[in-house]
Design a protein around this motif. Structure first.
Motif, PDB file in Angstrom:
ATOM      1  N   TYR A 406      41.282 -22.296 -70.520  1.00 40.06           N
ATOM      2  CA  TYR A 406      42.087 -21.620 -69.493  1.00 40.06           C
ATOM      3  C   TYR A 406      42.478 -20.221 -69.961  1.00 40.06           C
ATOM      4  N   HIS A 407      42.808 -20.096 -71.248  1.00 43.70           N
ATOM      5  CA  HIS A 407      43.191 -18.785 -71.768  1.00 43.70           C
ATOM      6  C   HIS A 407      42.053 -17.788 -71.566  1.00 43.70           C
ATOM      7  N   GLU A 408      40.841 -18.227 -71.905  1.00 47.09           N
ATOM      8  CA  GLU A 408      39.676 -17.363 -71.724  1.00 47.09           C
ATOM      9  C   GLU A 408      39.385 -17.118 -70.250  1.00 47.09           C
ATOM     10  N   ALA A 409      39.565 -18.172 -69.438  1.00 47.05           N
ATOM     11  CA  ALA A 409      39.260 -18.054 -68.005  1.00 47.05           C
ATOM     12  C   ALA A 409      40.146 -17.009 -67.340  1.00 47.05           C
ATOM     13  N   ILE A 410      41.435 -17.016 -67.669  1.00 44.43           N
ATOM     14  CA  ILE A 410      42.359 -16.037 -67.081  1.00 44.43           C
ATOM     15  C   ILE A 410      41.949 -14.627 -67.498  1.00 44.43           C
ATOM     16  N   SER A 456      26.383 -19.855 -75.090  1.00 40.20           N
ATOM     17  CA  SER A 456      27.650 -20.516 -75.424  1.00 40.20           C
ATOM     18  C   SER A 456      27.545 -22.039 -75.396  1.00 40.20           C
ATOM     19  N   SER A 457      27.022 -22.579 -74.290  1.00 36.55           N
ATOM     20  CA  SER A 457      26.990 -24.042 -74.169  1.00 36.55           C
ATOM     21  C   SER A 457      25.800 -24.639 -74.902  1.00 36.55           C
ATOM     22  N   GLY A 458      24.751 -23.821 -75.121  1.00 26.58           N
ATOM     23  CA  GLY A 458      23.553 -24.314 -75.796  1.00 26.58           C
ATOM     24  C   GLY A 458      23.524 -23.959 -77.269  1.00 26.58           C
ATOM     25  N   VAL A 459      23.173 -22.705 -77.569  1.00 29.79           N
ATOM     26  CA  VAL A 459      22.934 -22.296 -78.958  1.00 29.79           C
ATOM     27  C   VAL A 459      24.160 -22.523 -79.848  1.00 29.79           C
ATOM     28  N   ASP A 519      34.559 -23.464 -75.491  1.00 32.46           N
ATOM     29  CA  ASP A 519      35.702 -22.922 -74.727  1.00 32.46           C
ATOM     30  C   ASP A 519      35.214 -21.884 -73.726  1.00 32.46           C
ATOM     31  N   TYR A 520      34.295 -21.016 -74.203  1.00 34.43           N
ATOM     32  CA  TYR A 520      33.831 -19.912 -73.367  1.00 34.43           C
ATOM     33  C   TYR A 520      33.009 -20.368 -72.188  1.00 34.43           C
ATOM     34  N   ALA A 521      32.090 -21.298 -72.446  1.00 31.90           N
ATOM     35  CA  ALA A 521      31.244 -21.798 -71.366  1.00 31.90           C
ATOM     36  C   ALA A 521      32.131 -22.410 -70.282  1.00 31.90           C
ATOM     37  N   MET A 522      33.088 -23.209 -70.718  1.00 35.63           N
ATOM     38  CA  MET A 522      34.007 -23.842 -69.774  1.00 35.63           C
ATOM     39  C   MET A 522      34.855 -22.796 -69.053  1.00 35.63           C
ATOM     40  N   SER A 523      35.232 -21.758 -69.796  1.00 32.53           N
ATOM     41  CA  SER A 523      36.099 -20.735 -69.197  1.00 32.53           C
ATOM     42  C   SER A 523      35.391 -19.999 -68.066  1.00 32.53           C
ATOM     43  N   TYR A 524      34.076 -19.767 -68.202  1.00 33.51           N
ATOM     44  CA  TYR A 524      33.337 -19.087 -67.142  1.00 33.51           C
ATOM     45  C   TYR A 524      33.255 -19.953 -65.889  1.00 33.51           C
ATOM     46  N   VAL A 525      33.093 -21.248 -66.099  1.00 32.96           N
ATOM     47  CA  VAL A 525      33.058 -22.177 -64.967  1.00 32.96           C
ATOM     48  C   VAL A 525      34.412 -22.161 -64.252  1.00 32.96           C
ATOM     49  N   ILE A 526      35.494 -22.245 -65.034  1.00 28.63           N
ATOM     50  CA  ILE A 526      36.852 -22.232 -64.453  1.00 28.63           C
ATOM     51  C   ILE A 526      37.123 -20.884 -63.780  1.00 28.63           C
ATOM     52  N   LEU A 527      36.701 -19.802 -64.425  1.00 29.72           N
ATOM     53  CA  LEU A 527      36.913 -18.455 -63.870  1.00 29.72           C
ATOM     54  C   LEU A 527      36.331 -18.343 -62.459  1.00 29.72           C
TER      55      LEU A 527
END
Length: 609
Positions: A406-410, A456-459, A519-527
């Motif tokens: 969430y922190h990254e998504a915001i 992010s989600s793969g490599v 965290d980042y991959a998830m953050s882009y989805v949430i964003l």
């Protein structure tokens, strides 16, 4: 992509903020209504929080010094950081604190939900610093401090001349000579070999630390912060990857042919040579595309770096958020060091909550260009998240993001919003009468956001999963990295990269922000889920052409998400706010108009992914 730094502080609570005074008074007011067990639980929480805040602050101050002033051969900051982190670790990992938390959680049905969450946070923090193995924890902290100094104190050189990472990035964005590109790319990887021994040592120490409290490995420990097993996290990463794979395949094909044309290479390669791409890790290709009518770099250059940071603040205040405290400007390190500074600093952008109260800072190296413009909006998103959950309704230990993503998504949401055309027009960074190609704008965005997902989600996620959970052999570290790069990103090394290199370690997060790049991959989805809702339900605007500026209702929507910190359940929060579970649907939908264009461009071209 910029990230908050997770230094020696515990990952679960790095984003924490509190005012112990307010918390204690809030606790006192509740006392009358509490049962005896709840009162006993609260007394411990109040004492723990006060000591926690004090030690956290000392640790953060030491870490700040270590990251903002790196003097070759001078270990003063490193020693101070190690001492502060050891004291913090000794407290959070003390057997007494861990045992108290465990005992209280055995009576969880008698505690308030807020108390249960706090005790769970105490246990999570303790697991990273357990004093049942104090020597291991001390050794890990020492190793982390030394690794950070090696990484950020490194002297990058091209043709025997010292260069900054910003210099290398600029070459990879603008240079057409493949030989010069290769030299810059290889220079960016030169730091890797010197980090290998330290990283292998850190794996051992990180795993041992959390295993002492029952976690299988460090990756499992980090994933547990989401209430997920390691397998569940990796399954979610595979799902996100698969949902975006068709679009990435088109982008990969497009990039191979376009870059071959750009560099005058007649035979289009099946996979992208890493030095062809405008980013050291191939995680962002957006500078491949210039959108006609939008030349942000030219518009921002005369404004200077200070304007960029101030404009970021104006963006947030227009949504109804408060001004930044004056101390933010006095104490932050926002701009590149002068050449004659005599010391180095960490150039990776990050946001810091120093004293768990009003002292918020950012570490950046802002230059007047579009990348730093977006990054500044992103980092201030973290800062405003800190400021918003620093409130008397949220207990100290729950003053973190609803989850780390969430922190990254915001932050990323605000970066995206700040780059949309109607907003740029309002700022006079683009002429309102300028005709721009919407498909090219979307392509530029996809080369940033979509291209990032397989990395992010793969490599990153799979390499660290293999490294920590599957004990990846020391003689296969680089080999595995390039296998994953080829599989997920379709990227290959420009020259032979044997085990005498350690290319994954050139990425800061592998060293000092370990086992949580998902965290980042998830953050882009949430964003994109949040942006989709804001555009359609609040602004009633096309998600590709929004203007958040001055819209207090957007600020209210975001404040509702940010205010409770981690006292709210992250899954429930997403469902309540957007009406759906975590899903890449909104992200796929956002880029759907691009698919037809890319398929047309790629007609007759060979697909290799």
């Amino acid at each position: 992509m910029k990230k908050l730094i997770f230094t020696g502080l515990t990952a679960a609570v790095l984003f924490s903020s509190c005012s112990s005074q307010k918390t204690e008074s809030a606790g006192t007011e509740q006392t009358a209504e509490m049962t005896q067990v709840q009162q006993e639980a609260q007394t411990f929480l109040d004492q723990y929080s006060k000591t926690y805040q004090d030690l956290y602050t000392k640790s953060a101050e030491a870490e700040w010094a270590s990251n903002t002033k790196i003097v070759e051969g001078d270990s003063t900051n490193a020693v101070a950081t190690r001492r502060a982190n050891e004291a913090f670790a000794a407290f959070t990992g003390s057997a007494e604190n861990i045992n108290t938390a465990k005992a209280m959680l055995e009576k969880k049905d008698q505690l308030t939900p807020l108390q249960v969450k706090q005790y769970e946070a105490i246990l999570y923090a303790g697991a990273n610093n357990p004093q049942i193995i104090p020597e291991v924890v001390k050794a890990r902290i020492k190793a982390e401090t030394e690794q950070t100094e090696k990484l950020y104190g490194f002297d990058y050189r091209i043709y025997q001349k010292s260069v900054s990472t910003n210099d290398i990035d600029n070459i990879l964005k603008s240079e057409n000579d493949l030989k010069k590109r290769l030299d810059a790319w290889q220079a960016s990887k030169a730091v890797g070999p010197g980090l290998k021994t330290g990283l292998l040592n850190l794996r051992d120490l990180r795993n041992k630390t959390v295993q002492s409290l029952g976690y299988d490995d460090y990756f499992t420990y980090q994933a547990s912060d989401y209430g997920m097993t390691r397998a569940e996290m990796m399954d979610l990463m595979k799902q996100i990857n698969q949902e975006l794979r068709p679009l990435y395949r088109e982008l990969h094909t497009y990039a191979r042919y376009e870059l071959a044309k750009k560099y005058g290479v007649k035979e289009v390669p099946d996979y992208l040579p890493a030095h062809w791409l405008p980013n050291r890790w191939g995680q962002d290709w957006s500078s491949m595309v210039d959108v006609k009518g939008i030349d942000l770099d030219a518009a921002l250059k005369p404004k200077g770096p200070e304007w960029i940071v101030k404009q970021g603040e104006r963006f947030y205040t227009s949504l109804g958020f408060p001004s930044l405290p004056q101390t933010f400007y006095e104490k932050s390190s926002l701009y590149p060091l002068p050449p004659n500074a005599g010391y180095k600093k960490n150039n990776h952008a990050s946001a810091w909550h120093m004293d768990l109260d009003k002292d918020v800072r950012s570490l950046m190296s802002v230059e007047p260009n579009s990348e730093w413009y977006e990054t500044s909006h992103h980092e201030l998103g973290h800062i405003y998240y800190y400021m918003t959950y620093t409130n008397p309704d949220v207990p100290v230990l729950l003053r973190v993001g609803a989850n780390r993503a969430y922190h990254e998504a915001i932050g990323s949401l605000m970066g995206l919003a700040a780059m949309q055309k109607p907003f740029l027009t309002e700022l006079n960074l683009i002429d309102k009468d300028t005709q721009t190609d919407d498909v090219q704008s979307l392509l530029k965005e996809a080369l940033n956001y979509v291209v990032f997902i397989p990395f992010s989600s793969g490599v990153m996620s799979e390499w660290e999963n293999d490294f920590y959970a599957n004990n990846l052999p020391a003689d296969q570290l680089n080999k595995r990295w390039w296998e994953l790069k080829k599989k997920y990103q379709g990227i290959v090394p420009p020259t032979e990269r044997g085990e005498n290199y350690l290319d994954p370690a050139t990425k800061t997060h592998i060293n000092d922000d370990a086992a949580q790049y998902y965290d980042y991959a998830m953050s882009y989805v949430i964003l994109f889920q949040l942006h989709d809702h804001i555009a359609k339900e609040i602004l009633k605007q096309d998600p590709h052409a929004t203007n958040y500026y001055g819209k207090k209702e957007v600020g209210n929507f975001l404040r509702d998400i940010m205010y409770p910190g981690a006292s709210a359940d992250w899954r429930q929060m997403l469902k309540d706010k957007t009406g759906e579970e975590l899903s890449a649907r909104a992200m796929v939908a956002y880029f759907q108009p691009l698919m037809d264009y890319l398929k047309e461009q790629n007609k007759g071209r060979k697909y290799t992914l």
